[in-house]
Design an enzyme around this catalytic site. Sequence first.
Site, PDB file in Angstrom:
ATOM      1  CD  GLU A  58      -2.686  -1.216  -0.084  1.00 50.35           C
ATOM      2  OE1 GLU A  58      -3.156  -0.204  -0.743  1.00 50.35           O
ATOM      3  OE2 GLU A  58      -3.141  -2.358  -0.456  1.00 50.35           O
ATOM      4  CG  HIS A  61      -1.140   0.979  -4.340  1.00 50.00           C
ATOM      5  ND1 HIS A  61      -1.036   0.866  -5.576  1.00 50.00           N
ATOM      6  CD2 HIS A  61      -1.510  -0.116  -3.867  1.00 50.00           C
ATOM      7  CE1 HIS A  61      -1.075  -0.307  -5.824  1.00 50.00           C
ATOM      8  NE2 HIS A  61      -1.696  -0.833  -4.973  1.00 50.00           N
ATOM      9  CG  ASP A 160      -3.284  -3.121  -7.126  1.00 48.56           C
ATOM     10  OD1 ASP A 160      -4.092  -2.270  -6.804  1.00 48.56           O
ATOM     11  OD2 ASP A 160      -2.694  -3.645  -6.227  1.00 48.56           O
TER      12      ASP A 160
HETATM   13 ZN    ZN Z   1      -2.598  -2.557  -4.483  1.00 54.20          ZN
END
Ligand code: ZN
Length: 285
Positions: A58, A61, A160
Amino acid sequence: MSTSLKLGNAFGIGIFVHWTFFLVPALVLFTNPGLSGPALALALFLVLAVFGCVVLHELGHALAARRFGIATRDITLYPIGGVARLERMSEKPWEEFWIAVAGPAVNLLIAGLLGFFLTFSRAIHQVVPLPPLGLEFLTMLMFLNLGLVAFNLVPAFPMDGGRVLRALLALRLGRLRATQIAVNIGMVLAVLMGLAGFLVMGNFMMVFLAVFVYFAGQQELAALYQREAQRRWQQGEDRFFESYREPPTGPQSADNNVYLWDSKNGVWVRQKPLRPARSYWFEAE
Ligand SMILES: [Zn+2]
């Protein structure tokens, strides 16, 4: 946030864990009643380590988003995975592509580092002796990270892989059409995922995730329709649509507008007089 416990900060982003997350160790204990001693410790440490890797995923991201000037509100761990709440989604396809890819890339990097370490573990072992269980732990963690890469790249929007798909489609088809296609594919994959989780694997987390994917994609599409309508309205274009979750009643329906039920998107659509509402949805960008 009261239902979540704060673990700390990383790169100025709060890391939280939702209370339902504590069901995961309980589930491991419940579904493996035979586990005890070192094997049980290994299983529980593995669960913790995997979720540690999910936090790093995470953060991948979040930091990619930061490069494009998008802040992250927080990162929260749920039993079905982590969520980085970005302040907004990038509307530029390549930015969305890199933000989506950055998460799985982190897990690929972790797997690579573990693979490298394990390859040379014999040489390292002579300097720092590792117990066999430690090697087993690292090997399993490596494969679980590879599993995270593969699983996250399944093109089921809003996972994703689905975001990567939407971004690539958006390059040619525009954001709205790309999202419609990605959401439809995501819904089909969610049904398959749910069936596989329920019938083949007996994995209820998978079923929860499938239900989440099925509805979250449609929700994001509905939000996009709203924004798109607003944008067109503000631009003063000669066409607009508005959609309602509830059938319009009272004074709303007393005006001269015609309301149509759009069964595909599950909304009431206000039609501009004399123009079919459906054409708005599919008009080329
Ligand atoms: Zn992800």
